[in-house]
Design an enzyme around this catalytic site. Structure first.
Site, short mmCIF file in Angstrom:
data_model
loop_
_atom_site.label_atom_id
_atom_site.label_comp_id
_atom_site.label_asym_id
_atom_site.label_seq_id
_atom_site.Cartn_x
_atom_site.Cartn_y
_atom_site.Cartn_z
N THR A 112 0.85 -1.19 0.00
CA THR A 112 0.00 0.00 0.00
C THR A 112 0.88 1.23 0.00
O THR A 112 2.00 1.20 0.52
CB THR A 112 -0.93 0.04 1.23
N ASP B 198 -7.77 -3.46 0.42
CA ASP B 198 -8.63 -2.55 -0.33
C ASP B 198 -9.80 -2.22 0.57
O ASP B 198 -10.40 -3.12 1.18
CB ASP B 198 -9.11 -3.16 -1.65
N GLY C 146 -8.25 9.91 5.67
CA GLY C 146 -9.41 9.69 4.81
C GLY C 146 -10.69 10.28 5.36
O GLY C 146 -10.77 11.45 5.74
N HIS D 163 -12.71 -1.77 10.72
CA HIS D 163 -12.79 -2.68 9.58
C HIS D 163 -11.42 -3.29 9.27
O HIS D 163 -11.29 -4.48 9.07
CB HIS D 163 -13.33 -1.91 8.37
P1 ITT Z 1 -3.50 1.79 -1.60
O1 ITT Z 1 -4.31 1.37 -2.82
O2 ITT Z 1 -2.08 2.16 -1.95
O3 ITT Z 1 -3.57 0.79 -0.48
P2 ITT Z 1 -5.53 3.84 -1.27
O4 ITT Z 1 -5.72 4.97 -0.30
O5 ITT Z 1 -5.67 4.16 -2.75
O6 ITT Z 1 -4.12 3.15 -0.98
P3 ITT Z 1 -7.88 2.18 -1.44
O7 ITT Z 1 -7.87 2.04 -2.92
O8 ITT Z 1 -8.19 0.96 -0.61
O9 ITT Z 1 -6.49 2.68 -0.87
O10 ITT Z 1 -8.87 3.37 -1.06
C1 ITT Z 1 -9.37 3.44 0.20
C2 ITT Z 1 -9.93 4.82 0.47
O11 ITT Z 1 -11.04 4.64 1.36
C3 ITT Z 1 -8.92 5.67 1.21
O12 ITT Z 1 -8.18 6.50 0.34
C4 ITT Z 1 -9.81 6.45 2.16
O13 ITT Z 1 -10.33 7.55 1.46
C5 ITT Z 1 -10.96 5.49 2.46
N1 ITT Z 1 -10.69 4.72 3.68
C6 ITT Z 1 -10.34 3.41 3.78
N2 ITT Z 1 -10.12 3.06 5.04
C7 ITT Z 1 -10.31 4.17 5.79
C8 ITT Z 1 -10.19 4.45 7.16
O14 ITT Z 1 -9.78 3.53 8.03
N3 ITT Z 1 -10.46 5.70 7.57
C9 ITT Z 1 -10.84 6.64 6.70
N4 ITT Z 1 -10.93 6.48 5.38
C10 ITT Z 1 -10.67 5.24 4.92
#
Ligand code: ITT
Length: 200
Positions: A10, A72, A154, A181
């Site tokens: 990630t 993800d 996030g 989660h």
């Molecule tokens: P990687 O693909 O490199 O792991 P990413 O941020 O692009 O990083 P995702 O595609 O899984 O990861 O997108 C997840 C998004 O969902 C993340 O950017 C946040 O906006 C939100 N998210 C996921 N988990 C969260 C959390 O624990 N708290 C707040 N927002 C979260």
């Protein structure tokens, strides 16, 4: 006993901060994409969190050649029929999370408190070139009416596990991991890895 050295695939520093703690408990020593000089971006073209996590694990395993863990995750808002879901990272086409949270709050401006239900969802995957082991976890909650807190990342400032309680941006890493989660998904994944004999 020795730890194992695996890739954590990630680029999200918030996920890395949370997962280092969860995985250290299982004696999984993590190297990052940056440590291995991997700068390619995995496609994320799946229809579910699990498909996307498997796609990321496979893509980065093929480049790193060591067992790989991926995550993800995202936010499902009931009043938006589950959006942003797998599109959480690029919701509304915005780059920063301040903008994405503001956009979400704008979409929910007319939605009353009791209908602002939502959940964080996470799919966690292990891949070693042969098998995939996976687990999922979720955290139910509510979208607030303004951002609060500056811990987490996030959508944390607008997500409240209890309607009138603190946002997950006010929890701190350890307290969030205990209920989140991601904490649930990765603790279940560790259990699956233990059962499969993949951990020391
Ligand atoms: P990687 O693909 O490199 O792991 P990413 O941020 O692009 O990083 P995702 O595609 O899984 O990861 O997108 C997840 C998004 O969902 C993340 O950017 C946040 O906006 C939100 N998210 C996921 N988990 C969260 C959390 O624990 N708290 C707040 N927002 C979260």
């Amino acid at each position: 006993m020795d730890s194992v050295k695996w890739l954590l695939a990630t680029r999200n520093p918030g996920k890395i901060r949370e997962l280092r703690i969860i995985l250290a408990d299982a004696r999984i020593d993590i190297v990052g994409l940056g440590d291995l000089g991997i700068d390619e971006e995995s496609p994320e073209s799946g229809k579910t969190f699990l498909e996307n996590a498997m796609q990321k694990a496979r893509f980065y395993y093929e480049r790193a050649g060591i067992p790989t863990l991926s995550d993800d995750s995202g936010l499902e808002v009931d009043a938006l029929n589950g959006a942003p879901g797998i599109h959480s990272a690029r919701f509304g086409g915005f780059k920063t999370h301040e903008e994405k949270c503001a956009y979400l709050l704008g979409l929910l401006a007319e939605v009353p408190k009791e209908l602002r239900t939502a959940r964080f969802v996470c799919a966690a995957v292990f891949h070693d070139g042969h098998e995939y082991i996976s687990a999922e976890g979720s955290l139910e909650g509510f979208i607030g009416d303004r951002p609060v807190g500056d811990l987490g990342f996030g959508y944390d400032p607008v997500f409240h596990p209890e309607q009138d309680g603190p946002s997950t941006a006010e929890y701190g890493t350890e307290a969030k991991n205990a209920i989140s989660h991601r904490g649930r998904a990765f603790r279940a994944l560790v259990k699956g890895l233990e059962e499969a004999g993949r951990l020391p």
